[in-house]
Design an enzyme around this catalytic site. Structure first.
Site, PDB file in Angstrom:
ATOM      1  N   SER A  56       0.841  -1.206  -0.151  1.00 51.30           N
ATOM      2  CA  SER A  56       0.162   0.127  -0.016  1.00 51.30           C
ATOM      3  C   SER A  56       0.843   1.243  -0.158  1.00 51.30           C
ATOM      4  O   SER A  56       0.352   2.465  -0.458  1.00 51.30           O
ATOM      5  CB  SER A  56      -0.868   0.069   1.213  1.00 51.30           C
ATOM      6  N   CYS A  86      -6.950  -6.210  -0.078  1.00 47.67           N
ATOM      7  CA  CYS A  86      -6.001  -5.970   0.763  1.00 47.67           C
ATOM      8  C   CYS A  86      -5.128  -4.691   0.845  1.00 47.67           C
ATOM      9  O   CYS A  86      -5.651  -3.844   1.482  1.00 47.67           O
ATOM     10  CB  CYS A  86      -4.953  -7.132   0.179  1.00 47.67           C
ATOM     11  N   HIS A 183      -7.770 -11.958  -0.917  1.00 42.19           N
ATOM     12  CA  HIS A 183      -7.287 -11.572  -2.216  1.00 42.19           C
ATOM     13  C   HIS A 183      -8.389 -12.397  -3.166  1.00 42.19           C
ATOM     14  O   HIS A 183      -8.064 -13.502  -3.443  1.00 42.19           O
ATOM     15  CB  HIS A 183      -5.972 -12.142  -2.663  1.00 42.19           C
ATOM     16  N   GLU A 185      -9.021 -12.312  -6.041  1.00 41.82           N
ATOM     17  CA  GLU A 185      -8.436 -12.417  -7.711  1.00 41.82           C
ATOM     18  C   GLU A 185      -7.787 -13.633  -7.524  1.00 41.82           C
ATOM     19  O   GLU A 185      -7.190 -14.155  -8.403  1.00 41.82           O
ATOM     20  CB  GLU A 185      -7.781 -11.281  -7.880  1.00 41.82           C
TER      21      GLU A 185
HETATM   22  N1  GLN Z   1       0.728  -5.829   3.971  1.00 43.78           N
HETATM   23  C1  GLN Z   1       0.547  -4.979   2.687  1.00 43.78           C
HETATM   24  C2  GLN Z   1       0.247  -3.599   2.922  1.00 43.78           C
HETATM   25  O1  GLN Z   1       0.547  -3.003   4.010  1.00 43.78           O
HETATM   26  C3  GLN Z   1      -0.667  -5.639   2.062  1.00 43.78           C
HETATM   27  C4  GLN Z   1      -0.546  -6.762   1.522  1.00 43.78           C
HETATM   28  C5  GLN Z   1      -1.170  -7.389   0.420  1.00 43.78           C
HETATM   29  O2  GLN Z   1      -1.674  -6.708  -0.241  1.00 43.78           O
HETATM   30  N2  GLN Z   1      -1.109  -8.569   0.163  1.00 43.78           N
HETATM   31  O3  GLN Z   1       0.298  -2.769   2.052  1.00 43.78           O
END
Ligand code: GLN
Length: 203
Positions: A56, A86, A183, A185
């Site tokens: 992110s 996520c 997820h 997808e």
């Molecule tokens: N831990 C990731 C984050 O903080 C997210 C993990 C993921 O998208 N699989 O961005």
């Protein structure tokens, strides 16, 4: 209207979302278009958006440098349907924290009235799958794939809980915004993507 779904294509699980959106259109018998959103002019073409999982901080930084983050925020606040998975959920949340660092100062969209905790289920090696009950998409269980997944720790009054896992909220909806910790997808089940497309068709 031929719906156009965009996948924010800066970093993360982009290909998988493109493929799953294609499957969702097929499963629904709809002729839709899917595009990668990489630059500002792409945002004007879409009727719905997917923000994928990945990192992110990386996605948020890249999107804020190119003004994409602001443009996307504008479209979502005007009612464009969006699905964040996520890292995508993290970017949509109004407040983000991490158990080690506290409140993270990362660029976010911040339109969903939820507080999320990053990496709440542990590290990469703690990734897991779980059969989830998500009544809004039907009785059949949905395979949730959790990879360094965030948890939704607080929700505002306009946020609907779509799914909990062991008491922890892992999927939510607030009007045109859908967010999942997992997820969708990475399965062969297109029902979460169909939920987004249904919102686009109601526009
Ligand atoms: N831990 C990731 C984050 O903080 C997210 C993990 C993921 O998208 N699989 O961005």
């Amino acid at each position: 209207m031929r719906p156009v779904i965009g996948v924010l294509a800066l970093q993360g699980a982009i290909e998988e979302h493109l493929a799953m959106t294609k499957l969702a259109f097929k499963d629904m018998g709809i002729d839709g278009e899917i595009i990668q959103v990489k630059k500002s002019s792409d945002v004007g073409r879409i009727n719905g958006l997917i923000i994928p999982g990945g990192e992110s901080t990386t996605i948020g930084r890249a999107a804020s440098m190119s003004q994409l983050l602001q443009l996307i925020k504008q479209r979502i606040s005007e009612g464009m349907p969006v699905l964040g998975t996520c890292a995508g959920l993290i970017l949509l949340a109004k407040s983000v924290y991490d158990r080690v660092l506290g409140k993270t100062e990362q660029p976010i969209i911040g339109l969903m009235d939820v507080v999320v905790e990053r990496n709440a289920f542990g590290r990469q090696r703690d990734s897991f799958e779980a059969d989830l009950d998500i009544p809004i998409i039907g009785d059949k269980k949905f395979k949730g794939v959790f990879i360094r997944a965030p948890a939704i720790r607080e929700i505002g009054p306009n946020v609907e809980v779509l799914c909990k896992l062991g008491g922890v909220i892992v999927a939510v909806m607030q009007d045109n915004i859908i967010g999942t910790s997992f997820h969708p997808e990475l399965t062969n089940d297109s029902r979460i993507h169909q939920l987004l497309i249904k919102k686009v068709r109601l526009l």
